[in-house]
Design a protein around this motif. Structure first.
Motif, PDB file in Angstrom:
ATOM      1  N   ASP A 110     -39.150  26.124  18.372  1.00 31.23           N
ATOM      2  CA  ASP A 110     -39.009  24.359  19.444  1.00 31.23           C
ATOM      3  C   ASP A 110     -39.864  24.032  19.379  1.00 31.23           C
ATOM      4  O   ASP A 110     -40.270  22.673  19.904  1.00 31.23           O
ATOM      5  CB  ASP A 110     -37.919  24.652  20.101  1.00 31.23           C
ATOM      6  CG  ASP A 110     -36.366  25.482  20.036  1.00 31.23           C
ATOM      7  OD1 ASP A 110     -35.556  24.919  18.927  1.00 31.23           O
ATOM      8  OD2 ASP A 110     -35.181  25.841  20.890  1.00 31.23           O
ATOM      9  N   PHE A 111     -40.935  24.260  20.148  1.00 30.79           N
ATOM     10  CA  PHE A 111     -42.281  24.177  20.797  1.00 30.79           C
ATOM     11  C   PHE A 111     -43.029  23.262  19.734  1.00 30.79           C
ATOM     12  O   PHE A 111     -42.894  22.343  19.783  1.00 30.79           O
ATOM     13  CB  PHE A 111     -43.381  25.321  21.352  1.00 30.79           C
ATOM     14  CG  PHE A 111     -44.506  24.700  21.889  1.00 30.79           C
ATOM     15  CD1 PHE A 111     -44.543  24.385  22.881  1.00 30.79           C
ATOM     16  CD2 PHE A 111     -45.635  24.380  20.707  1.00 30.79           C
ATOM     17  CE1 PHE A 111     -45.461  23.299  23.531  1.00 30.79           C
ATOM     18  CE2 PHE A 111     -46.774  23.982  21.141  1.00 30.79           C
ATOM     19  CZ  PHE A 111     -46.871  23.352  22.533  1.00 30.79           C
ATOM     20  N   LEU A 112     -42.841  24.055  18.359  1.00 30.16           N
ATOM     21  CA  LEU A 112     -43.749  23.392  17.161  1.00 30.16           C
ATOM     22  C   LEU A 112     -42.538  21.886  17.533  1.00 30.16           C
ATOM     23  O   LEU A 112     -43.481  20.983  16.950  1.00 30.16           O
ATOM     24  CB  LEU A 112     -43.298  24.294  16.068  1.00 30.16           C
ATOM     25  CG  LEU A 112     -44.454  25.787  16.484  1.00 30.16           C
ATOM     26  CD1 LEU A 112     -44.619  25.946  15.701  1.00 30.16           C
ATOM     27  CD2 LEU A 112     -46.064  24.407  16.187  1.00 30.16           C
TER      28      LEU A 112
ATOM     29  N   ARG B  74     -46.998  30.232  28.279  1.00 32.31           N
ATOM     30  CA  ARG B  74     -45.911  28.851  28.884  1.00 32.31           C
ATOM     31  C   ARG B  74     -44.698  29.195  28.555  1.00 32.31           C
ATOM     32  O   ARG B  74     -43.665  28.705  29.299  1.00 32.31           O
ATOM     33  CB  ARG B  74     -46.818  27.658  28.242  1.00 32.31           C
ATOM     34  CG  ARG B  74     -46.460  26.279  28.039  1.00 32.31           C
ATOM     35  CD  ARG B  74     -47.214  26.081  29.557  1.00 32.31           C
ATOM     36  NE  ARG B  74     -48.229  26.188  29.997  1.00 32.31           N
ATOM     37  CZ  ARG B  74     -49.453  25.972  29.423  1.00 32.31           C
ATOM     38  NH1 ARG B  74     -49.757  24.629  29.195  1.00 32.31           N
ATOM     39  NH2 ARG B  74     -50.617  26.303  29.656  1.00 32.31           N
ATOM     40  N   LEU B  75     -44.504  29.693  27.300  1.00 32.57           N
ATOM     41  CA  LEU B  75     -42.920  30.014  27.057  1.00 32.57           C
ATOM     42  C   LEU B  75     -41.790  31.145  27.762  1.00 32.57           C
ATOM     43  O   LEU B  75     -41.075  31.415  27.469  1.00 32.57           O
ATOM     44  CB  LEU B  75     -42.563  29.804  26.052  1.00 32.57           C
ATOM     45  CG  LEU B  75     -43.040  28.338  24.608  1.00 32.57           C
ATOM     46  CD1 LEU B  75     -43.197  28.670  23.400  1.00 32.57           C
ATOM     47  CD2 LEU B  75     -42.940  27.019  24.838  1.00 32.57           C
ATOM     48  N   ASP B  76     -43.254  31.718  28.355  1.00 34.62           N
ATOM     49  CA  ASP B  76     -42.721  33.099  29.150  1.00 34.62           C
ATOM     50  C   ASP B  76     -42.274  33.940  28.079  1.00 34.62           C
ATOM     51  O   ASP B  76     -41.266  34.736  28.242  1.00 34.62           O
ATOM     52  CB  ASP B  76     -41.176  32.673  29.797  1.00 34.62           C
ATOM     53  CG  ASP B  76     -41.498  33.751  31.127  1.00 34.62           C
ATOM     54  OD1 ASP B  76     -42.375  34.555  30.901  1.00 34.62           O
ATOM     55  OD2 ASP B  76     -39.552  33.807  31.330  1.00 34.62           O
ATOM     56  N   LEU B  77     -43.253  33.961  26.686  1.00 30.58           N
ATOM     57  CA  LEU B  77     -42.760  35.220  25.860  1.00 30.58           C
ATOM     58  C   LEU B  77     -42.923  36.825  26.479  1.00 30.58           C
ATOM     59  O   LEU B  77     -44.232  37.046  26.548  1.00 30.58           O
ATOM     60  CB  LEU B  77     -43.355  34.908  24.397  1.00 30.58           C
ATOM     61  CG  LEU B  77     -42.686  32.981  23.976  1.00 30.58           C
ATOM     62  CD1 LEU B  77     -43.849  32.700  22.632  1.00 30.58           C
ATOM     63  CD2 LEU B  77     -41.478  33.023  23.796  1.00 30.58           C
TER      64      LEU B  77
ATOM     65  N   GLU C 105     -37.161  34.566  20.891  1.00 25.41           N
ATOM     66  CA  GLU C 105     -38.344  34.568  21.127  1.00 25.41           C
ATOM     67  C   GLU C 105     -39.171  33.428  19.994  1.00 25.41           C
ATOM     68  O   GLU C 105     -39.787  32.144  20.773  1.00 25.41           O
ATOM     69  CB  GLU C 105     -39.179  35.799  21.794  1.00 25.41           C
ATOM     70  CG  GLU C 105     -38.477  36.266  23.015  1.00 25.41           C
ATOM     71  CD  GLU C 105     -39.858  37.611  23.432  1.00 25.41           C
ATOM     72  OE1 GLU C 105     -40.550  37.589  22.142  1.00 25.41           O
ATOM     73  OE2 GLU C 105     -39.610  37.281  24.450  1.00 25.41           O
ATOM     74  N   GLN C 106     -39.127  33.709  18.860  1.00 22.91           N
ATOM     75  CA  GLN C 106     -40.214  32.515  17.874  1.00 22.91           C
ATOM     76  C   GLN C 106     -39.082  31.557  18.075  1.00 22.91           C
ATOM     77  O   GLN C 106     -39.708  30.859  17.437  1.00 22.91           O
ATOM     78  CB  GLN C 106     -40.234  33.960  16.280  1.00 22.91           C
ATOM     79  CG  GLN C 106     -41.592  35.179  16.587  1.00 22.91           C
ATOM     80  CD  GLN C 106     -41.615  35.560  15.585  1.00 22.91           C
ATOM     81  OE1 GLN C 106     -40.553  35.179  14.626  1.00 22.91           O
ATOM     82  NE2 GLN C 106     -41.649  36.463  15.574  1.00 22.91           N
ATOM     83  N   GLY C 107     -37.743  31.091  18.274  1.00 25.44           N
ATOM     84  CA  GLY C 107     -37.564  30.141  17.917  1.00 25.44           C
ATOM     85  C   GLY C 107     -37.745  29.774  19.280  1.00 25.44           C
ATOM     86  O   GLY C 107     -37.661  28.117  18.806  1.00 25.44           O
TER      87      GLY C 107
END
Ligand SMILES: [Zn+2]
Ligand SMILES: [Zn+2]
Length: 138
Positions: A128-130, A42-45, A122-124
């Motif tokens: 953000d999602f959280l 979903r986050l395109d990671l 990416e972990q950022g």
């Protein structure tokens, strides 16, 4: 499933079509391995930012907080940090069942994000999602 942090009641909530197990008492969130891969999509990671086995292989972080049991296999989880600025302390099942985020921990990270602006790595994006999850639920 019981909350691994406070033994409170954990309910399933859906956010952006990802199912999270959310504790109604301490506001912690559990992501199982399958939901983590959905979230990565979903986050395109790309890469390993959300691979539970890779996260479990990170060096253990010494923390005052006591160890928690995995809500799935009941084994003691390992504490590691994700991200760099800010860092967030998470509990990860060493058998790869999933990740636990404390409500308080995520709140702290959100406070730091307000000061620094959104993290670019990416972990950022995960953080953000959280932040959105907690904002929505908070
Ligand atoms: Zn709880
Ligand atoms: Zn486990």
């Amino acid at each position: 499933m019981d909350c691994p942090a406070c033994k409170g009641v954990v309910v399933v909530v859906e956010y952006q079509r990802i199912e999270l197990d959310y504790c109604t008492k301490c506001y912690g969130v559990w992501f199982d391995a399958g939901e983590l891969s959905l979230l990565a999509e979903r986050l395109d990671l790309r890469g390993a930012a959300l691979d539970v086995n890779q996260i479990a292989a990170l060096p253990e972080k010494k923390a005052a907080e006591k160890a928690r049991g995995c809500p799935i296999c009941r084994k003691k989880m390992k504490k590691v940090t994700l991200g760099s600025a800010p860092e967030v302390l998470v509990d990860v099942c060493t058998r790869g069942d999933g990740l636990w985020f404390d409500g308080g921990e995520v709140g702290q990270v959100l406070g730091q994000l307000k000061d620094k602006g959104a993290a670019a790595d990416e972990q950022g994006r995960v953080i953000d999602f959280l932040g959105e999850v907690f904002h929505v639920r908070g």
